[in-house]
Design a protein around this motif. Sequence first.
Motif, short mmCIF file in Angstrom:
data_model
loop_
_atom_site.label_atom_id
_atom_site.label_comp_id
_atom_site.label_asym_id
_atom_site.label_seq_id
_atom_site.Cartn_x
_atom_site.Cartn_y
_atom_site.Cartn_z
N ALA A 186 0.89 -1.21 0.02
CA ALA A 186 -0.11 0.05 0.09
C ALA A 186 0.84 1.15 -0.02
CB ALA A 186 -0.90 -0.12 1.27
N GLN A 187 2.16 1.10 0.67
CA GLN A 187 2.92 2.26 0.70
C GLN A 187 3.63 2.88 -0.52
OE1 GLN A 187 4.53 -0.08 3.16
NE2 GLN A 187 4.65 1.09 5.29
N MET A 188 3.03 1.89 -1.55
CA MET A 188 4.02 2.41 -2.79
C MET A 188 3.43 3.76 -3.61
SD MET A 188 6.09 -0.50 -4.22
CE MET A 188 5.96 -0.35 -5.93
N ALA A 189 2.59 4.59 -2.93
CA ALA A 189 2.15 5.75 -3.69
C ALA A 189 3.32 6.66 -4.12
CB ALA A 189 1.07 6.21 -2.83
N LYS A 190 4.38 6.65 -3.15
CA LYS A 190 5.28 7.52 -3.53
C LYS A 190 6.43 6.87 -3.57
CE LYS A 190 4.67 12.02 -1.08
NZ LYS A 190 5.44 13.02 -0.39
N ASP A 191 7.51 7.56 -4.58
CA ASP A 191 8.69 7.04 -4.73
C ASP A 191 9.49 6.88 -3.49
OD1 ASP A 191 8.19 6.92 -7.35
OD2 ASP A 191 9.95 7.79 -8.15
N ARG A 192 10.33 6.04 -2.93
CA ARG A 192 10.99 6.07 -2.06
C ARG A 192 12.75 5.47 -2.14
NH1 ARG A 192 8.92 3.26 2.92
NH2 ARG A 192 8.93 1.25 1.48
N LEU A 193 13.59 6.13 -1.40
CA LEU A 193 14.95 5.85 -1.36
C LEU A 193 15.44 5.63 -0.26
CD1 LEU A 193 16.94 6.12 -3.58
CD2 LEU A 193 17.62 8.50 -2.82
N GLN A 215 30.02 -0.43 3.95
CA GLN A 215 29.26 -0.96 2.88
C GLN A 215 28.00 -0.08 2.77
OE1 GLN A 215 26.87 -4.68 3.56
NE2 GLN A 215 27.35 -5.10 1.54
N ILE A 216 27.50 0.28 1.55
CA ILE A 216 26.37 1.38 1.12
C ILE A 216 25.38 0.49 0.50
CG2 ILE A 216 25.88 3.26 0.18
CD1 ILE A 216 28.94 3.89 0.76
N LEU A 217 24.18 0.51 0.95
CA LEU A 217 23.18 -0.05 0.16
C LEU A 217 22.00 0.98 0.00
CD1 LEU A 217 22.50 -3.48 1.90
CD2 LEU A 217 23.76 -3.20 -0.14
N LEU A 218 21.86 1.12 -1.45
CA LEU A 218 20.71 2.02 -1.84
C LEU A 218 19.66 1.27 -2.67
CD1 LEU A 218 23.62 3.89 -2.84
CD2 LEU A 218 21.73 5.54 -2.97
N ALA A 219 18.36 1.56 -2.25
CA ALA A 219 17.19 0.79 -2.83
C ALA A 219 16.50 2.30 -3.24
CB ALA A 219 16.60 -0.07 -2.05
N HIS A 220 15.89 2.08 -4.78
CA HIS A 220 15.37 3.24 -5.08
C HIS A 220 13.76 2.45 -5.58
CE1 HIS A 220 13.91 6.44 -8.27
NE2 HIS A 220 13.11 6.42 -7.15
N GLU A 221 12.71 2.74 -4.64
CA GLU A 221 11.49 2.18 -5.17
C GLU A 221 10.46 3.19 -5.64
OE1 GLU A 221 9.00 1.23 -1.73
OE2 GLU A 221 8.71 -0.77 -2.40
N ARG A 222 10.18 2.86 -6.93
CA ARG A 222 9.31 3.82 -7.84
C ARG A 222 7.86 3.56 -7.66
NH1 ARG A 222 13.93 3.00 -10.73
NH2 ARG A 222 13.27 1.14 -11.86
N SER A 223 7.10 4.43 -7.28
CA SER A 223 5.53 4.04 -7.38
C SER A 223 5.01 3.77 -8.71
CB SER A 223 4.81 5.28 -6.90
OG SER A 223 5.31 6.49 -7.72
N SER A 224 5.47 4.27 -9.95
CA SER A 224 4.86 3.96 -10.87
C SER A 224 6.35 3.38 -11.91
CB SER A 224 4.35 5.21 -11.79
OG SER A 224 5.34 6.05 -11.86
N SER A 225 5.95 2.22 -12.64
CA SER A 225 7.07 1.58 -13.33
C SER A 225 7.24 2.43 -14.59
CB SER A 225 6.72 0.29 -13.91
OG SER A 225 5.39 0.25 -14.32
N GLY A 226 8.12 1.84 -15.70
CA GLY A 226 8.54 2.40 -16.77
C GLY A 226 9.82 3.33 -16.67
N ALA A 227 10.48 3.22 -18.05
CA ALA A 227 12.03 3.55 -17.98
C ALA A 227 11.97 5.22 -17.84
CB ALA A 227 12.44 3.35 -19.31
#
Lengths: 90, 90
Positions: free
Chosen positions: A16-23, B24-36
Motif C-alpha cells: 500500500a505504501q508504494m504511492a510515493k517513490d522512496r529511497l 558498505q552502502i546499500l541504496l534501494a530506489h522504489e518507484r511508485s510507477s514503473s517505466g523507464a
Amino acid sequence: MNLFGFARKKHPPKTAQMAKDRLQILLAHERSSSGAAEADYLPMLQRDIVAAIRKHVPIGDKDVEVRMERGDQMSSLEINIELPAASKAG
Amino acid sequence: MNLFGFARKKHPPKTAQMAKDRLQILLAHERSSSGAAEADYLPMLQRDIVAAIRKHVPIGDKDVEVRMERGDQMSSLEINIELPAASKAG
C-alpha cells in the motif's frame, strides 16, 4: 521497513505504501580495531549523501528520516527518504 | 557478504576478514510507477557518494566494488569499500 528484502526478490509484492517513490540508504562501517579514536565517517557521510540527493531532487527535511547505531566495531546508518513521485532527475 | 546482518546483532561475531576497515552502502530506489521514463537516481548517487567518501578518506578505484540491480519498480545499488585501517577522519 527494510526495503532491501524487495531488492533481492525478482517480483516484489505490491504494498500500500508504494504511492510515493522512496529511497533507502543503509551504511555500515566495520572497524578492524575498536575504540573511540577510530575514525567514524557516518555522521559526515550522512550530511554529504543527503546533500548529493538534494542536487538531483527537491526533498524537504520532513521527507528525510535518519537512524544511526554506533557499536564498538560496527556503526550503521539508515536514511529513508520519500521522493516526489514521477519527477525527472535534474 | 552483507554487513547489515552485523549491524542488527549487539555483539557481531569476529571474522577473519576484519583486518581492514570496511564501508558498505546499500541504496534501494522504489518507484511508485514503473517505466523507464521514471527518474533513476542511482547512477548519479553512486558517483556522488564515492566522491563524498573520497573527501574524508583516500580510497583507490581498486578498493571500491559496485553492484547494481535494475528492476521495473525497484533499483538497488551496493557499494563495498575497503578503507585504510585506523585512519583519522579528515
